[in-house]
Enzyme design. Structure first.
Site, mmCIF file in Angstrom:
data_model
loop_
_atom_site.group_PDB
_atom_site.id
_atom_site.type_symbol
_atom_site.label_atom_id
_atom_site.label_comp_id
_atom_site.label_asym_id
_atom_site.label_seq_id
_atom_site.Cartn_x
_atom_site.Cartn_y
_atom_site.Cartn_z
ATOM 1 C CD GLU B 59 -1.893 -2.309 1.507
ATOM 2 O OE1 GLU B 59 -0.729 -2.625 1.846
ATOM 3 O OE2 GLU B 59 -2.842 -3.117 1.529
ATOM 4 C CG HIS B 128 -10.785 -6.583 7.330
ATOM 5 N ND1 HIS B 128 -9.875 -7.156 8.177
ATOM 6 C CD2 HIS B 128 -10.334 -6.840 6.068
ATOM 7 C CE1 HIS B 128 -8.925 -7.747 7.461
ATOM 8 N NE2 HIS B 128 -9.176 -7.564 6.191
#
Lengths: 351, 327
Positions: B59, B128
């Protein structure tokens, strides 16, 4: 070659845009080639400009005319000039926190660069950037960064865009041995290899990440070994030998332009000043410093040119005196320039 | 007007810009295959795989690649699969994307869109399910938008891509399959502006993203009690449309802010501060926040259900604010 153009631009006081225009008139030449005497002398001149610039910065810092956190690359000029001398203005260079030399080598105007370090409105970044955040877009020096290793991924983006535009441009990123232990460095090597991007990783391995020797940060002695892991051609060269840097870089540039992907060039060098100006430097032995002073890249290259009879004694003296005159003028320009108005503080936050 | 899901509307906005502008590229994990939820489904087939770039799970570097590409004239759209993982890209986003225009004295621009999905949906636990948008309010140079419905998702995506600044486009996973009509060609510029979704006179309820739905349900329920609630969808957190909020509060004299992110340091705090600066003397009661408790997002259904604010909590807050009178 934007090099000589930049040199002349500095002396003649031409604007950066004119400088860029003049540079564009010459088309991209193959980077691997034999250098004639005038080209070699030009390399020496540019090393002198960087040396004189940084010595002036050091003096102005000591006199409190320039403030901030300054990292000088005195002793590392052969890498900056060896690398950027083979690039065109449209090739994009990214630096790090020790990047005054990279910007100058890429063709940045010493006046505007000095003004930026002095925090003046006439600086490249209107005084908003400072030493660690130099941007000289017109010269293709995209940005420095205060984050170690932070520009490595950015250079991949420049290379990606260059490849998509199909203009044969390359991206180059300078970083130190300290960046070799960051996560994004490894991620970037992986992606550059995976996508075969026209990017050249130039590692200035000066043996110290801030105050700590490389051996205390990693068991990997040569950073170029990492390139091997990711399937990138890599070489370790004497970074104080400008011709060795230029040779390795020439191959790297030719490969990148030909669509053959990235290259990793590790340049072994040494900074003759502290990590930052004011660093007492107690972590290094004086004998080590003395040894490296003997390998001063400018003195070494001067000896090479003398041996090759590439220039006269007068040429060597002039290279230094011209550089000092150029830099004196840059300092005068900077220090006589206006400060930014306080109202500028919250402008240009958004485009 | 076609009816689209929120997910399809994001794709519709994205695809429209990509068709229109060859410099728009998508980067992200699995995006060439459509991504985990299918937002980018079919784009590579239509516009070429070079425009929809699959990346490794890196990322931080992928964010840097997109910023570098933006500096070189592309208009990249980066997908961070879950906002929870934007932690890994914070350096690039905060130190480079947000600051390069400023630090360069205007020499550089970063026309970057960062797509992230956030929020609680499906008992996925604390890594998440977070809502982290308020972090980015604290970084000058970044814009933040949070669409609550398909029409806004489509328009805000177009606006974000056309913007010359880095824009964080925050999607809510729990909204992906909600459907509504979306005007063809977009519904006009939605960025920078809050939307008054329901006019009212007694209380203003300003909500963000998925919390707009419980705010509207609460307004509906309260109408039966004779309480008139004005519902404002913030849509854009940076810049924040303070004017619309102040105008509403001048009318209702009471304000409640609803978000799914935890209460401390959330958007509600910023809204409350900004509104009281301009409208304190119009207020009849303290500004209240309805938000998640100050805890990580739990996994088990009873805990997760309790974590997310709902209609009942909004109704209770409205009753509370109406019961509070100046001394």
């Amino acid at each position: 070659m934007n090099f000589d153009t930049a040199w002349k631009a500095g002396i003649q006081g031409r604007s950066g845009a004119e400088n860029m225009k003049a540079a564009k008139q010459g088309s991209a030449k193959p980077a691997t080639r034999h250098d004639d005497s005038s080209e070699l002398l030009s390399l020496l001149r540019h090393m002198w400009v960087i040396r004189a610039f940084e010595e002036k910065v050091s003096a102005l810092y000591a006199a409190r005319e320039i403030v901030g956190l300054l990292h000088l690359g005195i002793g590392q000029e052969a890498v900056a000039v060896g690398v950027c001398g083979l690039l065109d203005t449209d090739d994009l260079v990214y630096g790090g926190h020790r990047s005054h030399g990279h910007a100058i080598a890429k063709g940045a105007d010493p006046n505007r660069l000095m003004a930026e370090l002095a925090g003046r409105f006439t600086g490249y970044c209107r005084g908003k950037g400072g030493s660690m955040h130099i941007v000289a877009a017109e010269a293709g020096f995209v940005t420095a960064s205060g984050v170690v290793g932070g520009t490595v991924p950015l250079a991949l983006g420049a290379a990606f865009a260059a490849r998509e535009k199909g203009a044969g441009r390359v991206a180059v990123v300078f970083f130190g041995d300290g960046a070799g232990q960051t996560g994004p460095f490894h991620e970037s090597l992986n992606i550059a290899s995976l996508w075969q991007l026209p990017v050249i990783f130039v590692c200035e391995n000066n043996g110290y990440a801030e105050f700590t020797p490389l051996s205390a940060h990693t068991k990997v002695e040569r950073l170029a070994q990492h390139a091997n892991t990711y399937g990138i051609p890599g070489a370790t060269v004497d970074g104080n030998d400008i011709l060795a840097v230029r040779k390795a870089m020439g191959r790297a540039v030719d490969n990148a332009r030909a669509g053959k992907g990235p290259t990793f060039v590790e340049c072994l060098t040494y900074r003759l000043r502290g990590h930052y100006e004011g660093d007492p430097g107690k972590y290094r032995e004086l004998s080590q410093l003395a040894d490296w002073k003997k390998k001063d890249p400018i003195a070494r290259f001067t000896r090479v040119l003398k041996r090759r009879r590439a220039a006269s004694a007068g040429d060597f003296e002039k290279a230094e005196s011209d550089a000092r005159a150029l830099v004196d003028a840059a300092a005068e320009f900077a220090l006589s320039s206006p400060w930014p108005e306080p109202e500028e503080t919250a402008t240009q936050v958004c485009a | 007007m076609p009816e689209l899901s929120y997910l399809e509307a994001i794709r519709s906005g994205l695809l429209a810009e990509m068709r229109d502008d060859p410099s728009v590229y998508v980067f992200g994990e699995d995006v060439a295959l459509g991504g985990p939820f299918g937002v980018t489904q079919g784009i590579a087939e239509e516009l070429g795989s070079h425009r929809v770039v699959n990346t490794p799970i890196s990322e931080g570097t992928v964010m840097g690649v997109a910023i570098g590409a933006a500096l070189s004239g592309l208009r990249p759209v980066v997908e961070i699969m879950f906002v929870d993982f934007i932690t890994l890209a914070m350096d690039q986003l905060v130190n480079h994307a947000a600051k390069l225009h400023y630090m360069s004295g205007g020499q550089l621009r970063v026309p970057l869109t960062v797509r992230v999905q956030c929020g609680v949906q499906g008992n996925m636990g604390a890594h998440h399910s977070q809502s982290l948008e308020s972090w980015f309010l604290h970084v000058p140079g970044l814009k933040v938008v949070m669409p609550s419905n398909p029409a806004d998702a489509d328009s805000l995506m177009r606006d974000a891509i056309r913007d010359d600044n880095p824009v964080l486009f925050v999607e809510h996973r729990g909204l992906y399959f909600t459907r509504a009509e979306v005007p063809e060609g977009g519904s006009g510029r939605a960025m920078d502006r809050a939307a008054v979704l329901r006019s009212g006179t007694d209380v203003t309820v300003a909500a963000v993203s998925r919390m707009v739905a419980p705010a509207r349900e609460a307004a509906e329920a309260l109408a039966a009690e004779g309480i008139s609630v004005e519902v404002v969808d913030l849509r854009s957190l940076v810049p924040l449309d303070v004017e619309t909020l102040v105008n509403s509060v001048r009318k209702t004299s009471r304000l409640i802010v609803v978000h799914e992110a935890v209460e401390q340091g959330g958007v509600g705090a910023e809204v409350a501060a900004r509104v009281q600066e301009q409208a304190l003397y119009y207020l009849d009661s303290p500004i209240l926040r309805v938000a998640a408790p100050n805890a990580p997002v739990p996994c088990a259904p009873p805990l997760e259900n309790f974590f997310v604010p709902d209609k009942e909590r909004v109704v209770a807050a409205v009753h509370r604010t109406l019961a509070s009178q100046p001394a």
